[in-house]
Enzyme design. Structure first.
Site, short mmCIF file in Angstrom:
data_model
loop_
_atom_site.label_atom_id
_atom_site.label_comp_id
_atom_site.label_asym_id
_atom_site.label_seq_id
_atom_site.Cartn_x
_atom_site.Cartn_y
_atom_site.Cartn_z
N ASP A 116 8.39 -5.23 -1.76
CA ASP A 116 9.17 -4.60 -2.98
C ASP A 116 9.81 -5.74 -2.17
OD1 ASP A 116 9.71 -4.33 -0.30
OD2 ASP A 116 9.73 -2.07 -0.27
N TYR A 171 12.21 -8.24 -47.97
CA TYR A 171 11.07 -8.61 -47.20
C TYR A 171 10.38 -9.56 -47.75
CZ TYR A 171 7.00 -7.26 -45.12
OH TYR A 171 5.67 -7.19 -44.06
N ARG A 200 10.15 7.19 -3.61
CA ARG A 200 11.56 7.34 -4.29
C ARG A 200 11.95 6.79 -6.04
NH1 ARG A 200 14.31 4.69 0.68
NH2 ARG A 200 12.06 4.17 1.07
N ALA A 244 0.48 -1.38 -0.15
CA ALA A 244 0.19 0.10 0.46
C ALA A 244 1.12 1.17 0.02
CB ALA A 244 -1.20 0.12 1.28
N GLY A 245 2.29 1.44 0.07
CA GLY A 245 3.09 2.52 0.58
C GLY A 245 3.39 3.02 -0.63
N ARG A 266 9.41 -10.72 -37.14
CA ARG A 266 8.47 -10.65 -36.97
C ARG A 266 6.82 -11.61 -36.12
NH1 ARG A 266 6.68 -5.76 -40.63
NH2 ARG A 266 4.42 -5.81 -39.42
C1 UD1 Z 1 9.77 -1.82 7.05
C2 UD1 Z 1 9.67 -1.88 8.52
C3 UD1 Z 1 11.43 -2.22 8.67
C4 UD1 Z 1 12.54 -3.25 7.86
C5 UD1 Z 1 12.15 -3.03 6.71
C6 UD1 Z 1 12.25 -4.61 5.36
C7 UD1 Z 1 8.13 -1.35 9.82
C8 UD1 Z 1 7.78 -0.56 11.11
N1 UD1 Z 1 9.40 -1.77 9.27
O1 UD1 Z 1 10.13 -0.72 7.24
O2 UD1 Z 1 11.62 -3.06 10.04
O3 UD1 Z 1 13.65 -3.21 8.14
O4 UD1 Z 1 10.67 -3.14 6.18
O5 UD1 Z 1 12.46 -4.07 4.10
O6 UD1 Z 1 7.57 -3.09 9.43
N2 UD1 Z 1 3.47 -0.15 3.95
C9 UD1 Z 1 1.67 -0.64 3.66
N3 UD1 Z 1 0.60 -0.10 4.17
C10 UD1 Z 1 1.98 1.02 5.79
C11 UD1 Z 1 2.77 1.20 5.01
C12 UD1 Z 1 3.52 0.39 4.68
O7 UD1 Z 1 1.33 -1.85 2.47
O8 UD1 Z 1 0.40 1.86 5.73
C13 UD1 Z 1 3.87 -1.34 2.80
C14 UD1 Z 1 4.48 -0.96 1.98
O9 UD1 Z 1 4.28 -0.91 0.29
C15 UD1 Z 1 6.05 -1.56 2.18
C16 UD1 Z 1 6.14 -2.89 2.95
O10 UD1 Z 1 4.40 -2.17 3.69
O11 UD1 Z 1 6.10 -2.87 0.64
C17 UD1 Z 1 6.94 -2.07 3.73
O12 UD1 Z 1 6.71 -0.40 4.11
P1 UD1 Z 1 7.73 0.57 4.10
O13 UD1 Z 1 7.19 2.11 4.10
O14 UD1 Z 1 8.99 0.73 2.97
O15 UD1 Z 1 8.95 0.06 5.55
P2 UD1 Z 1 10.30 0.30 6.15
O16 UD1 Z 1 10.12 1.63 6.41
O17 UD1 Z 1 10.84 0.16 5.12
CA CA Z 2 10.35 -1.04 2.24
#
Ligand code: UD1
Ligand code: CA
Length: 495
Positions: free
Chosen positions: A112, A375, A19, A14-15, A342
């Site tokens: 990811d 061709y 970047r 969901a993030g 092709r």
């Molecule tokens: C997170 C972990 C961290 C770990 C790292 C590994 C937490 C608080 N931290 O940090 O300990 O070392 O992953 O990569 O869990 N996401 C959601 N909803 C949200 C927030 C995030 O679905 O509200 C998803 C993101 O899309 C992503 C994953 O959760 O796929 C991790 O979120 P991200 O914000 O990347 O966390 P990190 O800071 O990397």
């Molecule tokens: Ca991450």
């Protein structure tokens, strides 16, 4: 593989992926033939969860549409998280969507981390069962742990909690063992503790990582597995990390095929996707890219400088400096250099498609050759026929495409225009430079060109003073002298 199936798998996606600086959702960025999310779902699919939920938020229309395609042959259901209140919040919503009746193991994986393998997930599940744990986490020892949550252990080595970098003091930041966001939880324990999370931290979010500390404080068993190779757990947050992940996955795929009996002369410049299939004793030379479902059969040699997409290369065929998309190349055929095949091209056994040849929707029978500069589009060519240099299958009248048929044992002369629809029957010839608009019967030669006429002296009259005129004059004088000389010789002999 354990026979044990987890009840639920949750993929965190969901993030925002800020970047990446992209209008494409982060988890849909691709590497080696699949989006990141596709790799993650494939790894999860291998451990067979009863249901798979993908938490979506930012760009959720794109991600949901990608899930609906079900490219990986099993269903994953999107769960919307809005707003994105942290990884703990995300898992809480997923678990709610899965239903209260869920019990057993819940696997959590970030969307990811495309390099995660089924093997590691299986190890994690096996450890979870063996330890009868409330939670089992995958950790990794990172050469540079910056940005990751750190694993805090007691003096006996038991995990006591995870501290996010932003909440860590200097001592904790020294720890190089990190949280990977890959876990197995007991469903009931997870549900109970997700309800206890607070947002009392540096990011003001519900951290999934905090569940670990809560479990330990309650005396629940928390187990861990450390990844054999930290690189498998690398997360992709920007395009530099995406390129790193792509390179690692390429290495993994290329190594796999080398161990299966494929010679790869330059692994660093050889790229292929996960859908590619290669047989033993295939040789791939440098700068070769294989995409989609490309399949190369035993003994074939491909490269250098080939890009093949959804193409089949037959046993013992040779393909050099070619760009092929949706083509089928027969056993023992030779293609290239500088050949463009092709979609819908089907070359029979021992055929040739040579330099500067382009083909589309064309079937070429066994032992036929298109050696140079041609061709061939919308055509069927029979067996043992030869298509002379610079032949064009004129398939397009500006409105519609038309079909050309060339029979068996045909000789198409160089620079023939075959104006479709037209048929050159078995055993027929066409004269070089012909524009063939009518069918050529079996065994006939089709001649469709002006007869040559030479206009003597034209250059000296009409291009007087040019180098050509000068050369012509010299040649004419030489001829005259030779004629005179031969008369002299005759006289000399007779005297
Ligand atoms: C997170 C972990 C961290 C770990 C790292 C590994 C937490 C608080 N931290 O940090 O300990 O070392 O992953 O990569 O869990 N996401 C959601 N909803 C949200 C927030 C995030 O679905 O509200 C998803 C993101 O899309 C992503 C994953 O959760 O796929 C991790 O979120 P991200 O914000 O990347 O966390 P990190 O800071 O990397
Ligand atoms: Ca991450």
């Amino acid at each position: 593989m354990t026979d044990f199936r987890p009840a639920v798998a949750v993929v965190l996606a969901a993030g925002q992926g800020t970047r990446m600086k992209s209008s494409t959702a982060k988890v849909l960025h691709g590497l080696c033939g699949r989006p990141m999310l596709g790799h993650v779902l494939t790894a999860i699919g291998a451990v067979g969860p009863e249901q798979t939920l993908v938490v979506v938020g930012h760009d959720r229309e794109q991600v949901t549409a990608a899930l609906a395609e079900q490219q990986h042959g099993f269903a994953a259901v999107p769960v919307v998280q809005e707003p994105q209140n942290g990884t703990g919040h995300a898992v809480r919503l997923a678990l709610d969507a899965a239903g209260d009746q869920v019990e057993g193991a819940v696997v959590v994986v970030p969307g990811d981390a495309p390099l995660l393998t089924p093997h590691t997930l299986q190890r994690l599940l096996a450890r979870h069962l063996e330890a009868v744990a409330a939670a089992t986490l995958l950790t990794a020892t990172m050469p540079d742990p910056t940005g990751y949550g750190r694993i805090v252990r007691d003096p006996d080595g038991h995990v006591t909690g995870i501290v996010e970098e932003k909440d860590a003091d200097e001592r904790v930041r020294q720890i190089d063992e990190v949280a990977t966001s890959v876990y197995v939880f007991d469903a009931a324990k997870l549900r109970a503790n997700l309800g206890r999370l607070t947002t009392d931290n540096a990011q003001g979010e519900e951290y999934l990582t905090d569940v670990i500390g809560l479990l330990v404080a309650d005396g629940d068993v928390v187990a861990s597995v450390t990844a054999d190779d930290y690189r498998e757990t690398l997360g992709v947050n920007d395009r530099v990390q995406l390129a790193t992940a792509r390179r690692l996955m390429r290495d993994r795929i290329v190594e796999h095929w080398m161990r299966e009996g494929v010679t790869i002369t330059d692994p660093q410049t050889t790229w292929m996707g996960v859908g590619v299939r290669l047989e033993p004793d295939v040789t791939l030379h440098q700068n070769t890219q294989l995409h989609g479902s490309t399949t190369i059969r035993r003994g074939a040699v491909v490269g250098p400088d080939c890009t093949l997409t959804d193409t089949i290369v037959g046993e013992g065929a040779t393909v050099v400096r070619a760009h092929c998309d949706g083509a089928e190349i027969g056993a023992g055929a030779t293609v290239g250099p500088y050949t463009y095949l092709r979609p819908g091209t089907r070359l029979g056994a021992r055929t040739k498609a040579g330099a500067y040849v382009e083909m589309k929707a064309a079937t070429v029978g066994d032992d036929s050759k298109v050696p140079h500069l041609s061709y061939v589009g919308d055509a069927v060519v029979g067996e043992r026929s030869n298509i002379g240099a610079a032949t064009v299958f004129v398939n397009y009248d500006g409105v519609e495409k038309h079909q050309t048929t060339v029979g068996d044992d045909v000789r198409v002369g160089s620079d023939t225009m075959l104006v479709a629809p037209v048929t050159v029957h078995d055993g027929a010839y066409t004269a070089a430079g012909s524009v063939i608009t009518d069918d050529v019967p079996p065994g006939a030669i089709g001649v469709a060109r002006e007869r040559q006429r030479n206009i003597e002296g034209w250059v000296e009259r009409r291009r007087a003073g040019t180098k050509s005129a000068e050369a012509a004059r010299r040649a004419r004088e030489r001829d005259t002298m030779d004629a005179v000389g031969s008369v002299d010789d005759d006289q000399g002999e007779s005297s």
